[in-house]
Design a protein around this motif. Structure first.
Motif, PDB file in Angstrom:
ATOM      1  N   PRO A   9       0.798  -1.235   0.000  1.00 25.33           N
ATOM      2  CA  PRO A   9       0.000   0.000   0.000  1.00 25.33           C
ATOM      3  C   PRO A   9       0.829   1.283   0.000  1.00 25.33           C
ATOM      4  O   PRO A   9       0.332   2.333  -0.393  1.00 25.33           O
ATOM      5  N   SER A  10       2.115   1.213   0.412  1.00 22.55           N
ATOM      6  CA  SER A  10       2.904   2.443   0.489  1.00 22.55           C
ATOM      7  C   SER A  10       3.716   2.712  -0.779  1.00 22.55           C
ATOM      8  O   SER A  10       4.382   3.739  -0.882  1.00 22.55           O
ATOM      9  N   MET A  11       3.648   1.808  -1.748  1.00 18.40           N
ATOM     10  CA  MET A  11       4.546   1.898  -2.904  1.00 18.40           C
ATOM     11  C   MET A  11       4.371   3.206  -3.680  1.00 18.40           C
ATOM     12  O   MET A  11       3.278   3.566  -4.098  1.00 18.40           O
ATOM     13  N   GLY A  12       5.484   3.924  -3.816  1.00 16.27           N
ATOM     14  CA  GLY A  12       5.501   5.133  -4.641  1.00 16.27           C
ATOM     15  C   GLY A  12       4.828   6.346  -4.022  1.00 16.27           C
ATOM     16  O   GLY A  12       4.580   7.333  -4.707  1.00 16.27           O
ATOM     17  N   LEU A  13       4.521   6.280  -2.724  1.00 15.86           N
ATOM     18  CA  LEU A  13       3.798   7.389  -2.103  1.00 15.86           C
ATOM     19  C   LEU A  13       4.717   8.240  -1.232  1.00 15.86           C
ATOM     20  O   LEU A  13       5.694   7.747  -0.663  1.00 15.86           O
ATOM     21  N   ALA A  14       4.362   9.507  -1.087  1.00 15.32           N
ATOM     22  CA  ALA A  14       5.122  10.426  -0.235  1.00 15.32           C
ATOM     23  C   ALA A  14       4.991   9.995   1.224  1.00 15.32           C
ATOM     24  O   ALA A  14       3.947   9.471   1.626  1.00 15.32           O
ATOM     25  N   PRO A  15       6.040  10.236   2.049  1.00 18.06           N
ATOM     26  CA  PRO A  15       6.027   9.787   3.450  1.00 18.06           C
ATOM     27  C   PRO A  15       4.789  10.211   4.245  1.00 18.06           C
ATOM     28  O   PRO A  15       4.260   9.436   5.026  1.00 18.06           O
ATOM     29  N   LEU A  16       4.300  11.426   4.011  1.00 25.91           N
ATOM     30  CA  LEU A  16       3.127  11.909   4.742  1.00 25.91           C
ATOM     31  C   LEU A  16       1.883  11.084   4.404  1.00 25.91           C
ATOM     32  O   LEU A  16       1.088  10.737   5.278  1.00 25.91           O
ATOM     33  N   ILE A  17       1.743  10.736   3.118  1.00 31.47           N
ATOM     34  CA  ILE A  17       0.592   9.923   2.669  1.00 31.47           C
ATOM     35  C   ILE A  17       0.726   8.507   3.219  1.00 31.47           C
ATOM     36  O   ILE A  17      -0.254   7.888   3.637  1.00 31.47           O
ATOM     37  N   VAL A  18       1.967   7.987   3.237  1.00 31.68           N
ATOM     38  CA  VAL A  18       2.213   6.641   3.780  1.00 31.68           C
ATOM     39  C   VAL A  18       1.737   6.586   5.232  1.00 31.68           C
ATOM     40  O   VAL A  18       1.053   5.637   5.642  1.00 31.68           O
ATOM     41  N   GLN A  19       2.066   7.624   5.995  1.00 33.50           N
ATOM     42  CA  GLN A  19       1.651   7.708   7.400  1.00 33.50           C
ATOM     43  C   GLN A  19       0.127   7.633   7.511  1.00 33.50           C
ATOM     44  O   GLN A  19      -0.420   6.885   8.320  1.00 33.50           O
ATOM     45  N   GLN A  20      -0.549   8.387   6.652  1.00 31.74           N
ATOM     46  CA  GLN A  20      -2.025   8.403   6.655  1.00 31.74           C
ATOM     47  C   GLN A  20      -2.590   7.023   6.323  1.00 31.74           C
ATOM     48  O   GLN A  20      -3.510   6.542   6.979  1.00 31.74           O
ATOM     49  N   ILE A  21      -2.025   6.404   5.289  1.00 35.45           N
ATOM     50  CA  ILE A  21      -2.515   5.088   4.842  1.00 35.45           C
ATOM     51  C   ILE A  21      -2.372   4.065   5.977  1.00 35.45           C
ATOM     52  O   ILE A  21      -3.284   3.284   6.252  1.00 35.45           O
ATOM     53  N   PHE A  22      -1.229   4.111   6.669  1.00 34.68           N
ATOM     54  CA  PHE A  22      -1.007   3.143   7.748  1.00 34.68           C
ATOM     55  C   PHE A  22      -1.919   3.410   8.951  1.00 34.68           C
ATOM     56  O   PHE A  22      -2.357   2.472   9.614  1.00 34.68           O
ATOM     57  N   GLU A  23      -2.229   4.665   9.200  1.00 29.95           N
ATOM     58  CA  GLU A  23      -3.187   4.983  10.277  1.00 29.95           C
ATOM     59  C   GLU A  23      -4.566   4.421   9.928  1.00 29.95           C
ATOM     60  O   GLU A  23      -5.275   3.874  10.783  1.00 29.95           O
ATOM     61  N   ILE A  24      -4.951   4.528   8.648  1.00 35.28           N
ATOM     62  CA  ILE A  24      -6.262   4.019   8.212  1.00 35.28           C
ATOM     63  C   ILE A  24      -6.278   2.488   8.285  1.00 35.28           C
ATOM     64  O   ILE A  24      -7.289   1.896   8.676  1.00 35.28           O
ATOM     65  N   ILE A  25      -5.163   1.838   7.952  1.00 43.02           N
ATOM     66  CA  ILE A  25      -5.076   0.370   8.066  1.00 43.02           C
ATOM     67  C   ILE A  25      -5.352  -0.041   9.519  1.00 43.02           C
ATOM     68  O   ILE A  25      -6.108  -0.986   9.782  1.00 43.02           O
ATOM     69  N   GLN A  26      -4.758   0.696  10.464  1.00 44.35           N
ATOM     70  CA  GLN A  26      -4.987   0.383  11.885  1.00 44.35           C
ATOM     71  C   GLN A  26      -6.449   0.599  12.275  1.00 44.35           C
ATOM     72  O   GLN A  26      -7.016  -0.189  13.035  1.00 44.35           O
TER      73      GLN A  26
END
Length: 235
Positions: free
Chosen positions: A161-178
């Motif tokens: 899910p984090s592939m090719g994404l900016a660090p800030l967006i990666v953080q958001q995506i992982f928060e949503i996964i949780q």
């Protein structure tokens, strides 16, 4: 919830997965880490019915699902968010989400879940009528996850899910996964960003050249010298 026993998967003559066994318990986030080409994506494709194991068994909620067609696996409660997002570019955000509920007949439930996806991903609500191909990479990842949630899965398979994404967006995506996990969805996460994956997982497996070489709690693997050297930049 999910039990994989000694599966072998081939691409033509290439032996892609070798005697793989793992399990995912209800309510967990389990992550699979490994280098490019190690077999992570192949495993998820096999679990979701896109590839068939040559041997071994895959059991989900006490039912044998190895080799079943993909639509039957979705119907049983497993959704797959593929690597590279694979949104339908010429359809709107809302149409993509509705496609996620294709096998469902409960209109009220679908409407409720659509509202819930818009709560999880406010950006998608703002862009609900926009063509999906015009979204940014991060927005497309949110859409792919939202579309999978629309099938109302018990088990969510997430591929990079984090592939090719900016660090800030990666953080958001992982928060949503949780958040999705806390709401009751079990997650099997395939991720090259080992730092992030291990920070949210309960347990983890390391896959190398089609074989599971290490497993344990996420904390154990974070502290393993082998894992640090190979996947955590030696930190």
């Amino acid at each position: 919830m999910l039990q994989v026993n000694n599966i072998d998967v081939f691409y033509g003559n290439i032996h892609a997965l070798k005697n793989i066994s793992l399990e995912v318990n209800e309510g967990e986030i389990v992550t699979l880490i490994g280098a490019n080409g190690a077999g992570k994506t192949t495993l998820l494709k096999t679990l979701s019915g896109l590839l068939k194991p040559k041997q071994g068994t895959i059991t989900y909620k006490m039912q044998q699902i190895g080799g079943k067609p993909a639509q039957a696996i979705v119907k049983s409660g497993i959704s797959h968010v593929p690597e590279g997002r694979r949104v339908f570019a010429n359809m709107s955000v809302e149409e993509n989400l509705e496609l996620g509920a294709f096998l469902r007949k409960d209109r009220d439930g679908i409407k409720k879940d659509l509202d819930h996806v818009f709560e999880l991903f406010p950006r998608l609500k703002e862009r609900r009528k926009q063509l999906s191909g015009t979204l940014s990479g991060g927005e497309q990842q949110m859409l792919a996850m939202g579309r999978a949630i629309m099938a109302r899965p018990n088990l969510l398979l997430l591929d990079e899910p984090s592939m090719g994404l900016a660090p800030l967006i990666v953080q958001q995506i992982f928060e949503i996964i949780q958040t999705i996990n806390k709401e009751g969805t079990t997650i099997l996460l395939v991720e090259q960003n080992a730092h992030m994956a291990l920070s949210i997982a309960d347990r983890a497996y390391v896959i190398e050249t089609g074989k599971i070489v290490l497993s344990g709690t996420a904390k154990e693997l974070q502290e393993s010298e082998e894992v640090k050297a190979a996947y955590l930049g030696g930190v």
